[in-house]
Write a protein that holds these residues in place. Structure first.
Motif, short mmCIF file in Angstrom:
data_model
loop_
_atom_site.label_atom_id
_atom_site.label_comp_id
_atom_site.label_asym_id
_atom_site.label_seq_id
_atom_site.Cartn_x
_atom_site.Cartn_y
_atom_site.Cartn_z
N GLN A 26 0.83 -1.21 0.00
CA GLN A 26 0.00 0.00 0.00
C GLN A 26 0.87 1.26 0.00
OE1 GLN A 26 -2.66 0.26 3.31
NE2 GLN A 26 -3.78 2.00 2.49
N ARG A 76 2.61 1.66 -3.35
CA ARG A 76 1.65 2.07 -4.37
C ARG A 76 1.49 3.59 -4.38
NH1 ARG A 76 -2.68 -0.58 -2.73
NH2 ARG A 76 -2.22 -2.43 -3.96
N GLY A 77 1.50 4.17 -3.18
CA GLY A 77 1.42 5.63 -3.08
C GLY A 77 2.62 6.31 -3.70
N ARG A 78 3.82 5.76 -3.49
CA ARG A 78 5.03 6.35 -4.09
C ARG A 78 4.97 6.25 -5.61
NH1 ARG A 78 4.91 6.77 0.49
NH2 ARG A 78 3.82 8.59 -0.33
N VAL A 79 4.50 5.13 -6.13
CA VAL A 79 4.40 4.96 -7.58
C VAL A 79 3.41 5.97 -8.16
CG1 VAL A 79 3.64 3.41 -9.43
CG2 VAL A 79 5.09 2.55 -7.59
N GLN A 80 2.30 6.18 -7.47
CA GLN A 80 1.29 7.12 -7.95
C GLN A 80 1.77 8.56 -7.93
OE1 GLN A 80 -1.92 6.09 -5.31
NE2 GLN A 80 -2.73 4.50 -6.67
N GLU A 81 2.81 8.85 -7.14
CA GLU A 81 3.34 10.21 -7.05
C GLU A 81 4.35 10.52 -8.15
OE1 GLU A 81 5.03 10.46 -3.18
OE2 GLU A 81 3.09 10.51 -2.15
N ASP A 126 5.96 11.70 -11.37
CA ASP A 126 5.43 12.79 -12.19
C ASP A 126 5.58 12.54 -13.67
OD1 ASP A 126 8.19 12.96 -12.03
OD2 ASP A 126 8.20 15.12 -12.36
N HIS A 184 7.30 10.08 -18.84
CA HIS A 184 6.81 9.81 -17.48
C HIS A 184 7.92 9.14 -16.69
CE1 HIS A 184 4.35 8.66 -14.13
NE2 HIS A 184 3.29 9.24 -14.67
N LEU A 232 7.88 7.18 -14.41
CA LEU A 232 7.64 5.77 -14.08
C LEU A 232 8.42 4.85 -15.01
CD1 LEU A 232 6.10 3.53 -12.56
CD2 LEU A 232 4.22 3.84 -14.19
N TYR A 279 8.73 1.52 -8.70
CA TYR A 279 7.86 0.52 -9.32
C TYR A 279 8.45 -0.89 -9.18
CZ TYR A 279 5.05 -2.10 -12.59
OH TYR A 279 4.23 -3.04 -13.13
N TYR A 291 7.78 -2.00 -5.72
CA TYR A 291 6.33 -2.24 -5.61
C TYR A 291 5.98 -3.60 -6.20
CZ TYR A 291 1.35 -1.59 -6.79
OH TYR A 291 -0.01 -1.73 -6.93
#
Length: 204
Positions: A81, A84-89, A91, A97, A99, A129, A132
């Protein structure tokens, strides 16, 4: 602790005596003063910090194997969890991207005809990622191990045993109260209602 610059000093032909920049391999004189070198050093520091943030060590404790599996499931689910927050951040600069895009190779040319730093950028997954994805795989593995070991089945049996114990205690309490016929008839329904409330987390 900063490491020694890996470049070769032109004046002496020996390894540079200066310290490399934090997270880098060379000093500012030998190429690490450029924006790309600083970015590469920052990425290495970020990777080290990310790996350290995910892994936490502690003292050994006495624990049953089944409970250890459940604890591992809980902790790994928390890691997933959080990651997942770090991946969603990560930019998006409008072109690439972060990512899936970043520096994949940095070559330091501390001496020679054209000293400097060659940087190769290409499509590559972010370290966040990668961590994750690894934690997600680990979560699936520990969940499978817990189910194979019959942890859920044992938890159900334990809950049933606890329920039987509670029911026995309630029956003994009601017997000692010497209730009227009417009160004794209502007691099972009232007890069941309050037990359902407690099971649902309503303790008011």
């Amino acid at each position: 602790m900063a490491q020694r610059c890996t470049a070769t000093a032109k004046a002496t032909g020996e390894q540079c005596a200066r310290q490399a920049i934090e997270g880098g391999k060379t000093c500012r004189v030998h190429g690490s003063a450029t924006g790309r070198s600083k970015a590469a050093a920052a990425r290495r520091l970020e990777q080290a910090a990310a790996e350290a943030a995910v892994v936490t060590f502690g003292l050994p404790v006495d624990i049953a194997p089944s409970e250890a599996l459940l604890e591992e499931v809980r902790w790994t689910a928390g890691h997933v969890q959080w990651l997942r927050g770090r991946v969603q951040e990560l930019d998006d600069d409008g072109t690439h991207h972060s990512l899936v895009w970043g520096e994949t190779k940095v070559t330091d040319k501390g001496s020679g005809v054209a000293p400097g730093t060659d940087t190769v950028e290409s499509s590559a997954p972010s370290i966040w990622y990668i961590l994750y994805a690894k934690e997600r795989d680990h979560l699936v593995a520990v969940c499978a191990a817990a189910l194979k070991a019959g942890v859920e089945e044992r938890r159900v049996r334990l809950a049933e045993q606890q329920g039987e114990l509670v029911a026995t205690v309630i029956r003994r309490i009601l017997d000692e109260l010497q209730l009227t016929v009417e009160q004794a008839g209502r007691a099972p329904e009232i007890a069941a209602r309050h037990l359902r409330l407690i099971a649902g987390g309503d303790l008011t």
